[in-house]
Design an enzyme around this catalytic site. Sequence first.
Site, mmCIF file in Angstrom:
data_model
loop_
_atom_site.group_PDB
_atom_site.id
_atom_site.type_symbol
_atom_site.label_atom_id
_atom_site.label_comp_id
_atom_site.label_asym_id
_atom_site.label_seq_id
_atom_site.Cartn_x
_atom_site.Cartn_y
_atom_site.Cartn_z
ATOM 1 N N ASP A 89 -8.029 -1.905 13.841
ATOM 2 C CA ASP A 89 -9.410 -2.102 13.388
ATOM 3 C C ASP A 89 -9.546 -3.322 12.464
ATOM 4 O OD1 ASP A 89 -8.214 -1.312 11.043
ATOM 5 O OD2 ASP A 89 -9.407 0.507 10.773
ATOM 6 N N ASP A 110 0.831 -1.200 0.000
ATOM 7 C CA ASP A 110 0.000 0.000 0.000
ATOM 8 C C ASP A 110 0.868 1.253 0.000
ATOM 9 O OD1 ASP A 110 0.951 -0.492 2.544
ATOM 10 O OD2 ASP A 110 -0.991 -0.579 3.510
ATOM 11 N N GLU A 162 -9.688 -0.994 4.955
ATOM 12 C CA GLU A 162 -10.397 -0.625 6.169
ATOM 13 C C GLU A 162 -11.700 -1.412 6.304
ATOM 14 O OE1 GLU A 162 -8.816 0.789 8.338
ATOM 15 O OE2 GLU A 162 -8.368 2.900 8.024
ATOM 16 N N HIS A 212 -7.629 -3.988 9.786
ATOM 17 C CA HIS A 212 -7.274 -3.824 8.362
ATOM 18 C C HIS A 212 -5.980 -4.562 8.034
ATOM 19 C CE1 HIS A 212 -5.027 0.071 9.545
ATOM 20 N NE2 HIS A 212 -4.095 -0.668 8.986
#
Length: 260
Positions: free
Chosen positions: A136, A67, A143, A138
């Site tokens: 979270d 990413d 996400e 990810h």
Amino acid sequence: MEVIILPSSKEIGALAADAIEALVRRKPNAVLGLATGSSPLPIYDELARRHDEEGLSFTQAHGFALDEYVGLPPGHPESYREVIRREFTNRVDIAPENVHGPDGAAADVLAACDAYEQAIKDAGGVDLQILGVGTDGHIGFNEPGSSLASRTRIKTLLEQTRADNARFFDSIDDVPHHVVTQGLGTIMDARHVVLVATGEGKAAAVRDLVEGPVAAICAASVLQFHPHATILVDEAAASALRLADYYRRTYATKPAWQGL
Ligand code: GLP
């Protein structure tokens, strides 16, 4: 999914490095999927050590980053391209032209994302993908709510993720809102995924990804569908797992010939 609970990040780094070393020795032109964040750093440290001291070579290997932030100027020290260079590829003998990352500065982001997918395919696909996990749930920057079939594309970060990553910047205001990330479908195409997580802050995400339902609210849970996913965690990150004792016993009695 194999869950291995180890005493510390040092053992986690060493075991992940074992899998990467075995791959690169068996297949010198292996394609490695490279993650950023602090969790994979012990892996890169160990690989750099083995390169320096034991002759482990990456001359024919390829690397693809997961990413990238959108909007950071090229060469920004916290751009993931720079982080991967600094933490791993500059420390070993991988050819710079064999290291790729999604282009967060492209004028045509959609075309750049498609080109990145094609480049991974052209290299033969990722053999081993290193992953961390966000608090979270990810992976990459997928996400909560990400399509479980997604490909490389632009995403908007949760405020929780911007706050988590603010430690790498002068202020949270400097953390970009947008990123480009390999999709969950892209990550699922890797032949082997090795996810590493340490510390109590990751315990809930690890519980949800390993033992929760497969659901986009915890993007990493898609790995339950992966035929070869290895989850390496320390005791703190494993502290919310219901079957922790079973994972410990399974690993303690694992036949050596199985490898990772
Ligand atoms: C970022 C990266 C992820 C990484 C996550 C966790 O959001 N995009 O690839 O897994 O941070 O980072 P850390 O390992 O520092 O907790």
